[in-house]
Structure formats: structure tokens, C-alpha cells
Design a protein around this motif. Structure first.
Motif, PDB file in Angstrom:
ATOM      1  N   TRP A 147     -20.758  15.251  95.061  1.00 24.55           N
ATOM      2  CA  TRP A 147     -21.105  13.813  94.688  1.00 24.55           C
ATOM      3  C   TRP A 147     -20.944  13.527  93.481  1.00 24.55           C
ATOM      4  CZ3 TRP A 147     -23.006  11.397  98.336  1.00 24.55           C
ATOM      5  CH2 TRP A 147     -23.809  11.860  99.621  1.00 24.55           C
ATOM      6  N   PRO A 187     -17.561  14.498 104.973  1.00 25.02           N
ATOM      7  CA  PRO A 187     -17.441  15.808 104.524  1.00 25.02           C
ATOM      8  C   PRO A 187     -16.872  16.633 105.636  1.00 25.02           C
ATOM      9  CG  PRO A 187     -19.566  14.915 104.172  1.00 25.02           C
ATOM     10  CD  PRO A 187     -19.039  13.953 104.888  1.00 25.02           C
ATOM     11  N   TYR A 208     -23.647  19.008 101.451  1.00 22.46           N
ATOM     12  CA  TYR A 208     -23.116  17.590 101.121  1.00 22.46           C
ATOM     13  C   TYR A 208     -23.290  16.708 102.547  1.00 22.46           C
ATOM     14  CZ  TYR A 208     -19.512  14.099  99.865  1.00 22.46           C
ATOM     15  OH  TYR A 208     -18.587  13.401  99.954  1.00 22.46           O
ATOM     16  N   ALA A 209     -22.794  17.441 103.816  1.00 23.32           N
ATOM     17  CA  ALA A 209     -22.785  16.753 105.101  1.00 23.32           C
ATOM     18  C   ALA A 209     -24.230  16.409 105.412  1.00 23.32           C
ATOM     19  CB  ALA A 209     -22.236  17.682 106.127  1.00 23.32           C
ATOM     20  N   PHE A 247     -25.213  13.399 103.691  1.00 26.47           N
ATOM     21  CA  PHE A 247     -24.038  12.330 103.343  1.00 26.47           C
ATOM     22  C   PHE A 247     -24.337  10.760 103.684  1.00 26.47           C
ATOM     23  CE2 PHE A 247     -20.189  10.101 104.577  1.00 26.47           C
ATOM     24  CZ  PHE A 247     -19.393  10.309 103.365  1.00 26.47           C
TER      25      PHE A 247
END
Length: 256
Positions: free
Chosen positions: A76, A99, A106-107, A110
Motif C-alpha cells: 500500500w 497482487p 494485500y490481496a 485489494f
């Protein structure tokens, strides 16, 4: 406008990308962050744009395997830095890859996170179509939540014709299905092999001429960026001039 990605002059660096774009008559530049130290230096990028009198139209965030440590390791944080660079250099688009599957947290966030960034910054975060990784008859889903942006609620999408070829889908159909969400084009080509080839447009199987013609008829106002592989080119300038001429020819509106 037809712009040039600095990745198109790899292994030469960002400075060579600006010089090439200006010398050959491109209208703008997309900076691929991470190719060299200059690409991640906003002051240096601004100086190159001024020296060559050519605008930066977009920033490609450092999302590649080889750029995983550019601007730290926080995914990020990289996107915030990309947006800040875009605003500082006058670009209106940040290109983002989805990702990798192993970037689980993160995924997981997302799609919602991209929407928050769109609200926070006055730039488009255009998520790029990718492809399954293949080895022989085996297929590996390397991206999460997925390589195909169509099912996800992204406001802005980048369509890369080489990635579409590797995924064995039709770029024109993807563009039609995306509708107003189509924000950015990576103009290139592919044969449909397992490799992401980034051929000069017109040398592959994506029928880039009909796609560009359709974009012209639709009145597409996003950026068209040539992103090709010239590492083994006998004459890089000739290849990039061919790509530029091809784009301008087929982006011309159909006479009524």
C-alpha cells in the motif's frame, strides 16, 4: 495521444526512455518505476520531462517481481508513493497490477483498498489485466483476487494486449465488456504463447488494428501507451517508430 513506456527501452534506463520518446515524436511518457534509481526519483523524472519537453502521462507502480523492494516492502505504501509521484509530475493515471497470491493480506483487501485510493487521490488507479502462468499443460493462478479485472469492482482498468494474448482472450471483447471502466491502454501484441511477449503491435494475433479502430469510434479519451519488448531488436528506433505510426494510423476515426 500516443505515449511510450520507459520499459520499452529496457535494459536502458528511464533517461533513455524520455530521450527516445522525444526524439521519435511520441506525445508523452509512462514511467515504469523500478527499472533504475532515476525512475523512483520524482525530482529526476520532472527534470527529464522538462529537459525533453514531453509530459509524463502515467506512472506504473512497482508491482513486478523484480521491483518488489522498490520504495520499501509495504504494497500500500508503494501505491501511495506512486500517486504522490503522479500528482507531482502532472500525470493523471497510476497503473497497478493485482497482487500475487502469496501477498495474502494485500490481496484480501485489494479491491476495497483501490477504491479508497481512488477517493483519496485525484488520479485514476487503473488495475491491469494479467494472465495465468503456464508450464506445459499446467496452469498456475499467480494473481489474487484474480488476473482478470472484469469480475471485480474496479473503477478504472488498464488493458494490455500482450497480457490478453498470454491469457488467450480477445482484447476487443474485454474492452467491450469493460465499457466505461476502460481507462488506459498498453499497446502491444502477442501470439498466444505461454510467454508474455510484448510484441510490436501488428506482429501478433490480437488484431490491434481493429481494436484501435474501435477505440477511435468509441471516442476513447484515455492514454494509449506503447509498451513493447525491444531487448533483441536489430533497430530499436525503427521498431518504436513502427509502433507509433501503427497507433496513429489505426486510432484515426473512421470517415463518415
Amino acid at each position: 495521444m500516443v505515449s511510450l513506456s520507459t520499459s520499452s527501452v529496457y535494459p536502458d534506463g528511464t533517461a533513455a526512455g524520455f530521450a527516445t520518446a522525444a526524439r521519435l515524436g511520441y506525445d508523452g511518457v509512462e514511467v515504469m518505476v523500478g527499472l533504475d534509481d532515476v525512475s523512483a526519483d520524482t525530482t529526476a523524472v520532472k527534470a527529464l520531462a522538462k529537459a525533453h519537453d514531453i509530459p509524463v502521462v502515467s506512472i506504473h507502480a512497482p508491482c513486478l517481481l523484480v521491483t518488489q523492494r522498490v520504495w520499501g516492502t509495504d504494497s500500500w505504501g508503494k501505491l501511495h508513493r506512486s500517486a504522490e509521484m503522479a500528482l507531482d509530475v502532472g500525470a493523471d493515471t497510476v497503473v497497478v497490477h493485482p497482487p500475487f497470491r502469496w501477498q495474502r493480506e494485500y490481496a484480501r483487501e485489494f479491491v476495497e483498498g483501490i477504491a479508497r485510493l481512488e477517493d483519496e487521490y485525484d488520479v485514476a488507479f487503473a488495475v491491469e489485466n494479467m494472465y495465468p502462468w503456464r508450464s506445459g499443460k499446467r496452469e498456475f493462478q499467480a494473481y489474487a483476487p484474480g488476473w482478470d479485472p472484469l469480475p471485480y469492482d474496479y473503477e478504472n482498468v488498464t488493458v494490455d494486449f500482450s497480457h490478453a494474448a498470454t491469457a488467450r482472450i480477445d482484447s476487443l471483447q474485454l474492452i467491450e465488456d469493460l465499457g466505461d471502466r476502460l481507462a488506459h491502454i498498453h499497446l502491444t501484441d502477442g501470439s498466444g504463447s505461454m510467454k508474455d511477449e510484448h510484441l510490436i503491435p501488428g506482429r501478433g494475433a490480437q488484431q490491434c488494428d481493429r481494436i484501435l479502430g474501435r477505440l477511435a469510434d468509441l471516442g476513447f479519451t484515455g492514454h494509449v501507451v506503447v509498451e513493447v519488448n525491444t531487448r533483441k531488436a536489430a533497430d530499436r528506433d525503427a521498431d518504436l517508430l513502427e509502433a507509433l505510426a501503427y497507433a496513429r494510423l489505426h486510432l484515426a476515426p473512421t470517415p463518415v
